[in-house]
Design an enzyme around this catalytic site. Structure first.
Site, PDB file in Angstrom:
ATOM      1  N   TYR A 106      20.295 -18.814  52.173  1.00 10.40           N
ATOM      2  CA  TYR A 106      18.894 -18.894  52.594  1.00 10.40           C
ATOM      3  C   TYR A 106      18.615 -17.982  53.787  1.00 10.40           C
ATOM      4  CZ  TYR A 106      14.413 -20.653  54.082  1.00 10.40           C
ATOM      5  OH  TYR A 106      13.096 -20.742  54.433  1.00 10.40           O
ATOM      6  N   TRP A 108      15.364 -15.054  55.607  1.00  3.57           N
ATOM      7  CA  TRP A 108      14.277 -14.099  55.410  1.00  3.57           C
ATOM      8  C   TRP A 108      14.762 -12.663  55.317  1.00  3.57           C
ATOM      9  CZ3 TRP A 108       8.636 -14.247  56.818  1.00  3.57           C
ATOM     10  CH2 TRP A 108       8.077 -15.475  56.501  1.00  3.57           C
TER      11      TRP A 108
END
Ligand code: PGD
Length: 758
Positions: A106, A108
Site C-alpha cells: 500500500y 501513494w
C-alpha cells in the site's frame, strides 16, 4: 522550462541535468501550492538511498535473522542484490507458494502512470504466481465497504459527485462535517493541474451560499467561506447528526415524499430516533450532552437545513475513526431527509475537502496504464489489518459478512509506500515486521520502512525518469520527461523488477520484450487507437508538447439526477435499488459495532470516555499541510515548520497554560501505547481539549524503546483498532493522549541521516 506532475500539483522546472535549478508552479494553476518546494530540496538529500543495500544480520545469518529496525546495512552491487533477491523469491515461492508472499504494498508512491510503483510490483508478483493482496485504502477504508450497501459504489460516487460549479450556482447552505480542508484539497492521487480549494468556495459565498463547518479545527474551512464554526467533541458527529434528524422528524420537516419514493427503512430508523425501543429520544438535549454543541443551535440548524437547498458533505477523516460508518451513513440520511439528493446544489457529498478531484466532472476517458496481469491467489486482507496478519497467522476475523483467515506470510514486498508512516501503533507494527523471513523495500529514500527491510533497493524519483500522468478526474494529461539523471545508482522500479524477473526466468512475461520507453509509446498508441478521436495528439506530438486537455462527460454533473428523475429506470446499485436507511444486508451480519441502521456508538477513546481521565486530550492525527503524507519530509517546505527539528503539535492557549507550556518548546505526548516528542504551537484555531499533530514525520524510534518516537510521528500513539467488523478500516484519526514538558536534553534525530552502513 519543462512541465512535470506530482500528486500535489504540476510544475515547470529548469535543470542542469543533475539538479532542478529553477522550479515554479505550472502556469495554468490558479491556486499554486508551496509543497512543490520539497521536490528540488529533497532530491539529493543525504537520506536518498545511493545504491542497493542488504541488512547485515540477514546477509550473515540468512532469512529471519533478528535485528530489523536496529541493524546496519551492507552496500552491494546491483548484480549481487538481484541475485540475492531472486534466490530468496525462488526459495519462498518454491517452499511455501504465493500465499506466503504479501505484495499488497500500500502507498501513494509518485505521480506518473507507467512507473506507478504498486502496479509494477503487482505485475511482477503476478508473473511469479501471485501474492496476498490488500483491499480498500487507509484513506477511505470504512466508506468503501459501507456505501455500496446503502448508496453507491464509493469510487463511482467520487467520480460522479456533483460538480463544484453546480454547487457554486445553486447551493444555499453547505453543512460540512469535517470541514472543507484546503490542505487536503491540494492533493489528488496521480496529480493535480489546477487547484480549486478556495476559488469555488469564495464564488459560492459571493453568491450568498452559507457554510457551516463542523470540526474541532477552525482551519478545516478556508477563510473565504466566512463559515459558522461548530465544534463538537471529536468522534461525536454521529450524535449531532442524529439530533438533526430527530428535529426534522419530530417537527414534520422531513421530505416524506422523497423518503417514500427513494429510500427504504426510514420507519426502522425513526423508531430509533424517537426512542421507541430504548426509551432514549435522540433529540438536541441528548446530543448536546454528548457533543458539547448547544441544543438550541442543533435545533435551529435542522430547521435551516430543511428550509434551504442544502448540501451535506462528510470528510473522509470522519470515517477514519472507530465506528466511522455512522457519520457517513448519517450524512446520506440527512441529505435524504431534506430531500435534496439528485437536485442541483443539494444532496450528499463525500470528501469535497478531502482531495482535489471530488466535485470535478468525470473525464470521458481514463489514461493509459500498465496492465497488472492476473493474480490467482484469492486470499486478501483489508489493508489496515497488516499487523494483525503478520502477528497472528491462522486467526479468524470478520469482514463485510465473511469470516476470513489470516495467511502465514514469509516474505513482504513493498514498493512506493511507508507503513512505518501510515500504520497505527508503530511499536506493534515493529513486532509484526519482525516476523517474516524477508522484507524487501524499493524507495528513493531511507524512510522508516526502508530501515526495517532486509533488501533495500533505491528507486528513482519521478523527476529522474520518463513517464506521463493525469490525476483522477483531472483534465490535464501531461508528458513527464525526466528532468535529471538518477541520483546515485537509483533505478526505476520497472528496471529493478525486470532485472530480477530475468534472473527468475520470467523476464519475457514481465517485460514483453519492451524497455520502459517502448512501453510508454506502446501503451499510449494502444490507448490512442482505442479512442477513435482525431483531435488527440499522437505520441510524438504529445511527447514534444506540454500536455493537453481531456474532455469531460458533463461539466455540470449532478449525482443521482437520473435516479431522482426515474428511480425505476435508474435504480441504485444497492440491494433494494434505493437509498438504504435500514440495510437488511448489514443487519443480517449481526455486528454489534455496525447494526442495520445508523446509530450512535460510544468510541473507546473520546473525551466522554473514562480513559479521558488519564489522557484528557483528544489527539487529531490528520494530514499534514507542508507535505503529502510522509513524502519528502526532509524537503525545505516540510522542514520550515518543524520546531527544534520536531513535528509541530497545536494546542489551545488554555491547555498550554494549564500545563505550564510555552510556544516553541519541545513537549512529550504520551498514552499507554507510546510517546513522541513534538514542538509546541499555541493556537486558538484548535478547540480546548484537542492536540493536533499531523502525520508524516518519519518515525525515529529511540534505540531502547520502539514506542518512543523522537521526531513526532503520531502513529506511535494511535490505536491499531478497526473501525468495525463490517469494514475493518483504519482508525488513525483520533486517540487520547496527555502532554507534558520535555525536560531531558534533546535527543539527536537519526532519520535525517542514512542508517549505519558496513
Ligand atoms: P507516503 O508517505 O505517501 O505514505 O500512506 P503512504 O504509505 O501512501 O508513502 C509513499 C512512499 O513512496 C514514500 O516513502 C516515497 O518515498 C515512496 N515513493 C515515491 N515514489 C516512488 C517510486 O517511484 N518508487 C518507489 N519504490 N517508491 C516511491 C498514506 C496513508 O497514511 C494514507 S493514504 C492515509 S489517508 C492515512 N492517513 C492517516 C491519518 O489520517 N492518521 C493517521 N494517524 N495515520 C494515517 N495513515 C494513512
Amino acid at each position: 522550462m519543462t512541465t512535470h506532475l506530482t500528486h500535489w500539483g504540476a510544475f515547470e522546472a529548469v535543470s542542469d541535468g543533475e539538479r532542478l535549478t529553477r522550479v515554479r508552479p505550472w502556469r495554468g494553476d490558479p491556486e499554486p501550492m508551496p509543497l512543490i518546494e520539497n521536490v528540488a530540496s529533497a532530491q539529493h538529500h543525504p537520506t536518498r538511498i545511493f545504491q542497493p543495500y542488504v541488512r547485515r544480520g540477514w546477509l550473515e545469518q540468512g532469512p529471519g535473522a533478528p535485528g530489523r529496525g536496529a541493524d546496519s546495512y551492507v552496500p552491494v552491487s546491483w548484480e549481487r542484490a538481484t541475485d540475492l533477491l531472486a534466490g530468496e523469491l525462488r526459495r519462498v515461492y518454491g517452499e511455501f507458494g504465493p500465499e506466503a508472499v504479501y505484495g499488497g504494498s500500500y502507498g501513494w508512491a509518485s505521480a506518473g502512470r507507467f512507473h506507478h510503483a504498486q502496479s509494477q510490483v503487482h505485475r511482477f508478483l503476478n508473473c511469479l504466481g501471485g501474492y496476498v493482496r490488500h483491499v480498500n485504502s487507509y484513506s477511505m477504508g470504512t466508506s468503501t465497504v459501507l456505501l455500496p450497501h446503502v448508496l453507491a459504489d464509493l469510487y463511482w460516487l467520487l467520480q460522479q459527485g456533483t460538480s463544484k460549479s453546480v454547487l457554486v450556482e445553486h447551493t444555499e447552505l453547505v453543512v460540512a462535517f469535517g470541514g472543507l480542508s484546503p490542505k487536503n484539497s491540494a492533493v489528488t492521487p496521480g496529480g493535480v493541474s489546477r487547484h480549486h480549494a478556495r476559488g469555488w468556495i469564495a464564488a459560492a459565498r459571493a453568491r450568498g451560499c452559507r457554510f457551516v463547518s463542523v470540526s474541532p479545527l477552525r482551519d478545516d474551512m478556508p477563510e473565504e467561506a466566512q463559515a459558522e464554526w461548530i465544534a463538537p467533541r471529536p468522534g461525536s458527529d454521529a450524535a449531532l447528526m442524529l439530533a438533526l434528524a430527530q428535529v426534522l422528524d419530530a417537527e414534520g420537516l422531513a421530505d416524506t415524499d422523497f423518503l417514500d419514493r427513494y429510500t427504504v427503512g426510514f420507519d426502522r430508523f425513526a423508531r430509533y430516533l424517537r426512542g421507541a425501543d430504548d426509551g432514549v429520544v435522540k433529540d438536541p438535549d441528548w446530543a448536546a450532552a454528548i457533543t458539547g454543541v448547544p441544543a438550541g443551535r442543533i435545533r435551529e440548524l435542522a430547521r435551516e437545513m430543511a428550509a434551504a437547498r442544502t448540501f451535506v458533505t462528510v470528510s473522509w477523516s470522519l470515517q477514519r475513526a472507530e465506528h466511522g460508518e455512522q457519520p457517513v451513513w448519517l450524512g446520506v440520511v440527512l441529505a435524504a431527509m431534506v430531500g435534496g439528493i439528485g437536485v442541483p446544489g443539494g444532496g450528499f457529498g463525500h470528501g469535497y475537502g478531502s482531495t482535489s478531484s471530488v466535485g470535478e466532472p468525470a473525464r470521458q476517458v481514463s489514461v493509459p496504464r500498465l496492465p497488472q496481469g492476473e493474480n490467482p491467489v484469492q486470499t486478501f486482507i483489508p489493508v489496515a489489518r497488516v499487523a494483525d496478519m503478520l502477528l497472528d497467522p491462522g486467526a479468524e476475523y470478520d469482514y463485510d459478512g465473511r469470516r476470513l483467515v489470516y495467511p502465514d506470510i514469509r516474505l513482504v514486498y513493498w514498493c512506493g509506500g511507508n507503513p512505518f508512516h501510515h500504520h497505527q501503533n508503530l511499536a506493534r507494527l515493529r513486532e509484526a515486521f519482525a516476523r517474516p523471513d524477508t522484507i524487501v523495500v524499493h524507495d528513493p529514500f531511507w524512510t522508516s520502512t526502508a530501515r526495517h527491510a532486509d533488501i533495500v533497493l533505491p528507486s528513482t524519483m519521478s523527476v529522474e525518469r520518463d513517464d506521463y500522468g493525469a490525476g483522477d478526474n483531472d483534465r490535464m494529461f501531461f508528458p513527464m520527461p525526466a528532468l535529471t539523471r538518477p541520483h546515485g545508482q537509483a533505478r526505476d522500479d520497472y528496471s529493478i523488477l525486470a532485472g530480477v524477473a530475468e534472473k527468475l526466468g520470467i523476464g519475457k512475461e514481465f517485460t514483453e520484450g519492451r524497455t520502459a520507453a517502448e512501453w510508454l509509446r506502446h501503451l499510449y498508441d494502444q490507448w490512442h487507437g482505442g479512442l477513435g478521436h482525431t483531435d488527440v495528439p499522437d505520441f510524438e506530438e504529445f511527447w514534444a508538447g506540454e500536455g493537453f486537455e481531456l474532455g469531460v462527460t458533463d461539466a455540470e454533473q449532478v449525482v443521482f439526477a437520473d435516479f431522482r428523475a426515474d428511480p425505476e429506470a435508474h435504480p441504485l446499485s444497492t440491494p433494494s435499488g434505493r437509498i438504504e436507511i435500514f440495510s437488511e444486508t448489514i443487519d443480517g451480519f449481526g455486528y454489534a459495532d455496525c447494526p442495520g441502521h445508523p446509530v450512535w456508538i460510544e468510541p473507546q477513546e473520546w473525551l466522554g470516555s473514562s480513559a479521558a481521565q488519564r489522557f484528557p486530550l483528544q489527539l487529531i492525527a490528520n494530514q499534514p499541510h507542508t507535505k503529502l503524507h510522509s513524502q519528502l519530509d526532509v524537503g525545505a517546505h516540510s522542514q520550515s515548520v518543524k520546531v527544534a527539528g520536531r513535528e509541530p503539535v497545536r494546542l489551545h492557549p488554555d491547555e498550554a497554560a494549564a500545563r505550564g507550556l510555552n510556544a516553541g518548546e519541545v513537549v512529550r505526548i504520551f498514552n499507554d501505547r507510546g510517546s513522541c516528542l513534538a514542538g509546541l504551537v499555541v493556537s486558538d484555531a484548535v478547540q480546548p481539549g484537542i492536540a493536533q499533530l499531523s502525520t508524516g514525520a518519519w518515525y525515529d524510534p529511540d534505540p531502547a524503546d520502539a514506542s518512543f518516537c523522537r521526531h513526532g510521528n503520531p502513529n506511535v500513539l494511535t490505536a491499531d483498532r478497526p473501525s468495525s467488523m463490517l469494514s475493518q478500516g483504519c482508525t488513525g484519526q483520533l486517540s487520547l493522549v496527555q502532554i507534558e514538558p520535555y525536560r531531558e536534553p534533546l535527543p539527536e534525530l537519526s532519520v535525517s541521516v542514512p542508517p549505519p552502513t558496513v
